[in-house]
Design an enzyme around this catalytic site. Structure first.
Site, mmCIF file in Angstrom:
data_model
loop_
_atom_site.group_PDB
_atom_site.id
_atom_site.type_symbol
_atom_site.label_atom_id
_atom_site.label_comp_id
_atom_site.label_asym_id
_atom_site.label_seq_id
_atom_site.Cartn_x
_atom_site.Cartn_y
_atom_site.Cartn_z
ATOM 1 N N ASP A 175 43.543 38.945 45.027
ATOM 2 C CA ASP A 175 43.606 37.448 44.631
ATOM 3 C C ASP A 175 44.726 36.798 45.180
ATOM 4 O O ASP A 175 45.479 35.910 44.370
ATOM 5 C CB ASP A 175 43.371 37.300 43.312
ATOM 6 C CG ASP A 175 42.314 37.796 42.448
ATOM 7 O OD1 ASP A 175 41.530 38.187 43.223
ATOM 8 O OD2 ASP A 175 42.083 37.776 41.212
ATOM 9 N N LYS A 187 34.827 37.443 43.027
ATOM 10 C CA LYS A 187 34.568 37.893 41.907
ATOM 11 C C LYS A 187 34.807 36.968 40.825
ATOM 12 O O LYS A 187 36.008 36.147 40.906
ATOM 13 C CB LYS A 187 35.610 39.166 41.798
ATOM 14 C CG LYS A 187 37.143 38.791 41.765
ATOM 15 C CD LYS A 187 38.015 40.065 41.471
ATOM 16 C CE LYS A 187 39.559 39.825 41.254
ATOM 17 N NZ LYS A 187 39.910 39.068 40.339
ATOM 18 N N CYS A 228 44.681 40.797 36.916
ATOM 19 C CA CYS A 228 43.606 41.172 37.877
ATOM 20 C C CYS A 228 43.870 42.448 38.833
ATOM 21 O O CYS A 228 43.039 43.442 38.857
ATOM 22 C CB CYS A 228 43.403 40.052 39.039
ATOM 23 S SG CYS A 228 42.529 38.634 38.144
HETATM 24 C C1 C5J Z 1 44.451 37.029 38.490
HETATM 25 C C2 C5J Z 1 44.867 35.423 36.504
HETATM 26 N N1 C5J Z 1 44.388 37.309 39.634
HETATM 27 N N2 C5J Z 1 45.829 35.979 36.320
HETATM 28 N N3 C5J Z 1 44.116 36.233 37.676
HETATM 29 O O1 C5J Z 1 45.609 37.821 38.047
HETATM 30 O O2 C5J Z 1 44.128 34.852 35.866
#
Ligand code: C5J
Length: 232
Positions: A27, A132, A165
């Site tokens: 991400d 995702k 994540c």
């Molecule tokens: C991730 C989030 N990628 N913190 N998402 O950690 O909402």
């Protein structure tokens, strides 16, 4: 012949076969790293994630040079929000909710500028990109099938955010039998204390979720001393 490497890590050295190892970058999207995206809409200081970019970039370069399978993930939702649980959209009191318009397009929506991976870490042609809808990269995605098809047994994991994540993905992977090495300085969080705690939780209890090492320990191990064997 296996290309085995032993990496100094917590809670102890980890031996991997480069041909059965994937680099998974979680991400590293504009929505999390840049002003005006999802991360900032939740009230976070997104500048805290910038430090993870250079180590991720170094890992990506090393993985490409060594011919490792590279997997990029992106958290996001369909434009009609059909894959966004109402409980997720309604959560908290953000300045803008998932799907609302923002300076990088609709927040956390596939196809919008904010959903893109930051330019420094842009996927190369042929690299796997997993979209995702959840925090974990295995939930409602084809990741398990991709890894099984390539005979992957170990994951080198980096990205953001450490305790959300990255952690969820590592927990999912650990339950599926993967050995996960989390690269400490190549992960980032809006909460430095959560970053440290998240890393400690992975390596605690003899490596209850996996292993943790800095990029300085991982990069020499991934370096292709005997050349890449997997087609780039
Ligand atoms: C991730 C989030 N990628 N913190 N998402 O950690 O909402």
């Amino acid at each position: 012949m296996p290309r085995t490497r032993t990496i100094p890590a917590e809670p102890g050295p980890l031996t991997i076969d480069l041909d059965a190892t994937a680099l998974v970058i979680i991400d590293m999207q504009r929505d999390f790293l840049e002003p005006g995206g999802f991360g900032e809409s939740l009230g976070n200081d997104v500048s805290l994630l910038a430090a993870a970019v250079p180590p991720c970039r170094a890992l990506l370069a090393a993985a490409r040079a060594a011919g490792l399978l590279v997997v990029h993930t992106r958290e996001g939702h369909a434009p009609d929000l059909s894959d966004a649980p109402p409980a997720k959209v309604a959560r908290g009191a953000p300045r803008a909710r998932i799907g609302d318009p923002g300076p990088m397009g609709r927040i956390l929506i596939r196809g919008e500028a904010g959903h893109d991976i930051v330019p420094d870490l842009a996927p190369a042609p042929g690299e796997i990109v997993i979209d995702k809808p959840g925090k974990g990269a295995f939930y409602a995605t084809g990741l398990a099938a991709v890894l099984a098809e390539r005979g992957i047994a170990s994951l080198i994991v980096c990205g953001v955010t450490t305790e959300v994540c990255v952690h969820t993905t590592v927990r999912e992977a650990n339950d599926r039998g993967y050995r996960c090495l989390v690269v400490s300085d190549a992960c980032g969080s809006y909460f430095p204390a959560f970053h440290e705690a998240g890393l400690a939780m992975i390596a605690a209890q003899g490596g209850i979720f996996g292993w943790v090492a800095p990029s300085a320990a991982v990069l020499p191990a991934v370096a292709p001393v005997d050349g890449p064997s997997r087609a780039a």
